[in-house]
Design a protein around this motif. Structure first.
Motif, PDB file in Angstrom:
ATOM      1  N   ASP A   4       0.817  -1.217   0.000  1.00 35.56           N
ATOM      2  CA  ASP A   4       0.000   0.000   0.000  1.00 35.56           C
ATOM      3  C   ASP A   4       0.852   1.269   0.000  1.00 35.56           C
ATOM      4  O   ASP A   4       0.331   2.376  -0.067  1.00 35.56           O
ATOM      5  N   GLU A   5       2.176   1.104   0.088  1.00 34.15           N
ATOM      6  CA  GLU A   5       3.079   2.250  -0.009  1.00 34.15           C
ATOM      7  C   GLU A   5       3.518   2.523  -1.446  1.00 34.15           C
ATOM      8  O   GLU A   5       4.173   3.526  -1.723  1.00 34.15           O
ATOM      9  N   ILE A   6       3.190   1.619  -2.353  1.00 34.92           N
ATOM     10  CA  ILE A   6       3.577   1.787  -3.758  1.00 34.92           C
ATOM     11  C   ILE A   6       2.589   2.725  -4.433  1.00 34.92           C
ATOM     12  O   ILE A   6       1.402   2.414  -4.579  1.00 34.92           O
ATOM     13  N   ASP A   7       3.074   3.889  -4.858  1.00 39.94           N
ATOM     14  CA  ASP A   7       2.218   4.842  -5.561  1.00 39.94           C
ATOM     15  C   ASP A   7       2.827   5.158  -6.927  1.00 39.94           C
ATOM     16  O   ASP A   7       3.904   4.650  -7.289  1.00 39.94           O
ATOM     17  N   ALA A   8       2.159   6.011  -7.707  1.00 41.85           N
ATOM     18  CA  ALA A   8       2.591   6.312  -9.071  1.00 41.85           C
ATOM     19  C   ALA A   8       3.990   6.933  -9.124  1.00 41.85           C
ATOM     20  O   ALA A   8       4.814   6.525  -9.964  1.00 41.85           O
ATOM     21  N   PRO A   9       4.326   7.906  -8.277  1.00 42.85           N
ATOM     22  CA  PRO A   9       5.687   8.470  -8.314  1.00 42.85           C
ATOM     23  C   PRO A   9       6.772   7.432  -8.022  1.00 42.85           C
ATOM     24  O   PRO A   9       7.835   7.438  -8.648  1.00 42.85           O
ATOM     25  N   LEU A  10       6.488   6.529  -7.076  1.00 42.64           N
ATOM     26  CA  LEU A  10       7.475   5.502  -6.753  1.00 42.64           C
ATOM     27  C   LEU A  10       7.677   4.554  -7.935  1.00 42.64           C
ATOM     28  O   LEU A  10       8.806   4.161  -8.261  1.00 42.64           O
ATOM     29  N   LEU A  11       6.595   4.184  -8.615  1.00 39.95           N
ATOM     30  CA  LEU A  11       6.702   3.325  -9.792  1.00 39.95           C
ATOM     31  C   LEU A  11       7.514   4.004 -10.895  1.00 39.95           C
ATOM     32  O   LEU A  11       8.304   3.362 -11.592  1.00 39.95           O
ATOM     33  N   LYS A  12       7.300   5.289 -11.074  1.00 40.17           N
ATOM     34  CA  LYS A  12       8.047   6.033 -12.091  1.00 40.17           C
ATOM     35  C   LYS A  12       9.528   6.061 -11.763  1.00 40.17           C
ATOM     36  O   LYS A  12      10.384   5.919 -12.644  1.00 40.17           O
ATOM     37  N   GLU A  13       9.842   6.205 -10.486  1.00 43.43           N
ATOM     38  CA  GLU A  13      11.238   6.153 -10.054  1.00 43.43           C
ATOM     39  C   GLU A  13      11.845   4.783 -10.350  1.00 43.43           C
ATOM     40  O   GLU A  13      12.990   4.668 -10.795  1.00 43.43           O
ATOM     41  N   PRO A  50      -8.158  -1.155  -4.626  1.00 38.52           N
ATOM     42  CA  PRO A  50      -7.949  -1.118  -6.084  1.00 38.52           C
ATOM     43  C   PRO A  50      -7.451   0.252  -6.529  1.00 38.52           C
ATOM     44  O   PRO A  50      -7.841   1.278  -5.978  1.00 38.52           O
ATOM     45  N   SER A  51      -6.590   0.261  -7.546  1.00 39.25           N
ATOM     46  CA  SER A  51      -6.088   1.504  -8.138  1.00 39.25           C
ATOM     47  C   SER A  51      -5.838   1.245  -9.617  1.00 39.25           C
ATOM     48  O   SER A  51      -4.701   1.002 -10.044  1.00 39.25           O
ATOM     49  N   PRO A  52      -6.900   1.276 -10.441  1.00 35.10           N
ATOM     50  CA  PRO A  52      -6.819   0.881 -11.855  1.00 35.10           C
ATOM     51  C   PRO A  52      -5.776   1.645 -12.659  1.00 35.10           C
ATOM     52  O   PRO A  52      -5.222   1.104 -13.615  1.00 35.10           O
ATOM     53  N   LEU A  53      -5.508   2.896 -12.312  1.00 33.72           N
ATOM     54  CA  LEU A  53      -4.598   3.721 -13.109  1.00 33.72           C
ATOM     55  C   LEU A  53      -3.183   3.778 -12.539  1.00 33.72           C
ATOM     56  O   LEU A  53      -2.350   4.544 -13.024  1.00 33.72           O
ATOM     57  N   LEU A  54      -2.896   2.958 -11.544  1.00 31.35           N
ATOM     58  CA  LEU A  54      -1.608   3.040 -10.862  1.00 31.35           C
ATOM     59  C   LEU A  54      -0.439   2.812 -11.815  1.00 31.35           C
ATOM     60  O   LEU A  54       0.591   3.483 -11.719  1.00 31.35           O
ATOM     61  N   PHE A  55      -0.584   1.875 -12.747  1.00 26.91           N
ATOM     62  CA  PHE A  55       0.517   1.522 -13.652  1.00 26.91           C
ATOM     63  C   PHE A  55       0.358   2.163 -15.035  1.00 26.91           C
ATOM     64  O   PHE A  55       1.032   1.765 -15.986  1.00 26.91           O
ATOM     65  N   SER A  56      -0.516   3.151 -15.154  1.00 27.10           N
ATOM     66  CA  SER A  56      -0.827   3.712 -16.474  1.00 27.10           C
ATOM     67  C   SER A  56       0.302   4.556 -17.057  1.00 27.10           C
ATOM     68  O   SER A  56       0.372   4.738 -18.282  1.00 27.10           O
ATOM     69  N   ASN A  57       1.196   5.065 -16.219  1.00 28.33           N
ATOM     70  CA  ASN A  57       2.260   5.951 -16.717  1.00 28.33           C
ATOM     71  C   ASN A  57       3.637   5.305 -16.730  1.00 28.33           C
ATOM     72  O   ASN A  57       4.648   6.006 -16.823  1.00 28.33           O
ATOM     73  N   VAL A  58       3.678   3.974 -16.630  1.00 28.32           N
ATOM     74  CA  VAL A  58       4.961   3.278 -16.729  1.00 28.32           C
ATOM     75  C   VAL A  58       4.885   2.264 -17.864  1.00 28.32           C
ATOM     76  O   VAL A  58       3.806   1.896 -18.334  1.00 28.32           O
ATOM     77  N   HIS A  59       6.058   1.804 -18.284  1.00 29.85           N
ATOM     78  CA  HIS A  59       6.160   0.947 -19.469  1.00 29.85           C
ATOM     79  C   HIS A  59       5.797  -0.506 -19.128  1.00 29.85           C
ATOM     80  O   HIS A  59       6.552  -1.203 -18.459  1.00 29.85           O
ATOM     81  N   THR A  60       4.625  -0.943 -19.607  1.00 25.61           N
ATOM     82  CA  THR A  60       4.201  -2.332 -19.390  1.00 25.61           C
ATOM     83  C   THR A  60       3.851  -3.031 -20.699  1.00 25.61           C
ATOM     84  O   THR A  60       3.342  -4.153 -20.680  1.00 25.61           O
ATOM     85  N   SER A  61       4.112  -2.391 -21.829  1.00 21.45           N
ATOM     86  CA  SER A  61       3.828  -3.026 -23.122  1.00 21.45           C
ATOM     87  C   SER A  61       5.004  -3.907 -23.526  1.00 21.45           C
ATOM     88  O   SER A  61       6.082  -3.858 -22.931  1.00 21.45           O
ATOM     89  N   ILE A  62       4.784  -4.727 -24.559  1.00 21.43           N
ATOM     90  CA  ILE A  62       5.817  -5.642 -25.039  1.00 21.43           C
ATOM     91  C   ILE A  62       6.206  -5.239 -26.447  1.00 21.43           C
ATOM     92  O   ILE A  62       5.358  -5.193 -27.346  1.00 21.43           O
ATOM     93  N   GLU A  63       7.472  -4.952 -26.642  1.00 22.47           N
ATOM     94  CA  GLU A  63       7.960  -4.586 -27.959  1.00 22.47           C
ATOM     95  C   GLU A  63       8.404  -5.831 -28.702  1.00 22.47           C
ATOM     96  O   GLU A  63       8.829  -6.815 -28.103  1.00 22.47           O
ATOM     97  N   LYS A  64       8.306  -5.752 -30.020  1.00 20.30           N
ATOM     98  CA  LYS A  64       8.720  -6.876 -30.851  1.00 20.30           C
ATOM     99  C   LYS A  64      10.195  -7.143 -30.663  1.00 20.30           C
ATOM    100  O   LYS A  64      11.027  -6.226 -30.714  1.00 20.30           O
ATOM    101  N   THR A  65      10.549  -8.396 -30.399  1.00 19.82           N
ATOM    102  CA  THR A  65      11.928  -8.757 -30.136  1.00 19.82           C
ATOM    103  C   THR A  65      12.780  -8.653 -31.391  1.00 19.82           C
ATOM    104  O   THR A  65      12.404  -9.141 -32.451  1.00 19.82           O
ATOM    105  N   ARG A  66      13.957  -8.011 -31.263  1.00 20.49           N
ATOM    106  CA  ARG A  66      14.866  -7.917 -32.382  1.00 20.49           C
ATOM    107  C   ARG A  66      15.442  -9.305 -32.690  1.00 20.49           C
ATOM    108  O   ARG A  66      15.854 -10.032 -31.794  1.00 20.49           O
ATOM    109  N   LYS A  67      15.438  -9.655 -33.976  1.00 21.93           N
ATOM    110  CA  LYS A  67      15.973 -10.951 -34.367  1.00 21.93           C
ATOM    111  C   LYS A  67      17.471 -10.999 -34.087  1.00 21.93           C
ATOM    112  O   LYS A  67      18.213 -10.095 -34.451  1.00 21.93           O
ATOM    113  N   ARG A  68      17.909 -12.056 -33.422  1.00 23.03           N
ATOM    114  CA  ARG A  68      19.292 -12.101 -32.993  1.00 23.03           C
ATOM    115  C   ARG A  68      20.037 -13.311 -33.546  1.00 23.03           C
ATOM    116  O   ARG A  68      21.057 -13.712 -32.996  1.00 23.03           O
TER     117      ARG A  68
END
Length: 262
Positions: A4-13, A50-68
């Motif tokens: 319950d101490e995890i908030d949006a600024p902490l996630l951004k950090e 509940p906090s539906p928008l808590l993770f809305s401003n951090v990167h949680t999407s998946i980018e296409k993996t570069r072929k290696r």
């Protein structure tokens, strides 16, 4: 740290810290999605609000993996290298063994012991998934194992030290291997890392006409979708021939070149 101490600024950090440490975007997304899943579980158990928008401003999407993957001739170039440095020879041998062993992950390769040799096979448990895999020992693999018969202790290759190496010890070995592979890569004109062997085995197998399902099974994947990430499809000759047909041929079905493409 309480949930319950995890908030949006902490996630951004946390996100900023991860990016500044040099990890890729998909790794940042992975850590944040795991944290989000833990918090969602806590919400379901009525431990936090509940906090539906808590993770809305951090990167949680998946980018296409570069072929290696690299081309097969890079593997042949590595085999042909005459190396005077024992350290570089070990790095080359580990890379080749990973390739010969159906793209065995470096973490599994580093932890192989003599007990993993059962008859004419290597039998091991994938550390990532817990799945048991069996690989028939090819002559190339036997030759590499024999080269390091002098190694004391339980391991097949001199990568880890001690009977029960810790995570820090493995991470150190991984960094050393990748640093050596960078040097080897310059010798053969390719960008090499421990991941490359795994990606290359899948890509070369696909180019040689091996079905995706069989490649997926060989690599220990639970889904063909995962296997496709590893395939580079470096050979574009069939697509190039198809383009030639589109530009120069009027009727594909009657031409021999079309049959080769199709």
């Amino acid at each position: 740290l309480r949930l319950d101490e995890i908030d949006a600024p902490l996630l951004k950090e946390f996100e900023t810290y991860l990016f500044s440490s040099g990890v890729c975007a998909n790794t940042v997304s992975f850590y944040l999605r795991v944290l989000r899943a833990i918090r969602n579980r806590a919400v379901r158990d009525n431990l936090v609000e509940p906090s539906p928008l808590l993770f809305s401003n951090v990167h949680t999407s998946i980018e296409k993996t570069r072929k290696r993957a690299v081309q097969e001739n890079v593997i042949l170039g590595l085999v042909a290298l005459q190396l005077l440095s024992p350290a570089l020879q070990l790095a080359r041998d580990l890379f080749l063994f990973s390739y010969y062993a159906r793209g065995m992950a470096f973490v599994d390769l580093a932890h192989l012991t003599r007990k993993n040799i059962v008859g004419d096979k290597i039998v091991y448990i994938r550390r990532k998934t817990g799945q048991e895999l069996q690989i028939r020992l090819m002559p190339e693999m036997r030759k590499l194992i024999a080269r390091y018969q002098y190694v004391s202790g339980p391991y097949l290759f001199p990568v880890l030290t001690g009977s029960r190496p810790d995570y820090i010890g493995y991470q150190s070995a991984l960094r050393v291997q990748n640093k050596r592979l960078k040097k080897l890569g310059k010798m053969v004109g390719a960008d090499l890392s421990t991941y490359i062997a795994r990606h290359t085995w899948a890509s070369v197998a696909a180019q040689k006409g091996i079905p995706e399902e069989l490649i997926s099974q060989g690599m220990g994947h639970e889904s063909v979708k995962t296997t496709r990430i590893y395939m580079a499809f470096l050979d574009t000759s069939r697509v190039d021939r198809a383009n030639e047909i589109v530009i120069h041929k009027k009727n594909c079905k009657s031409k021999p070149v079309c049959k080769a493409v199709l």
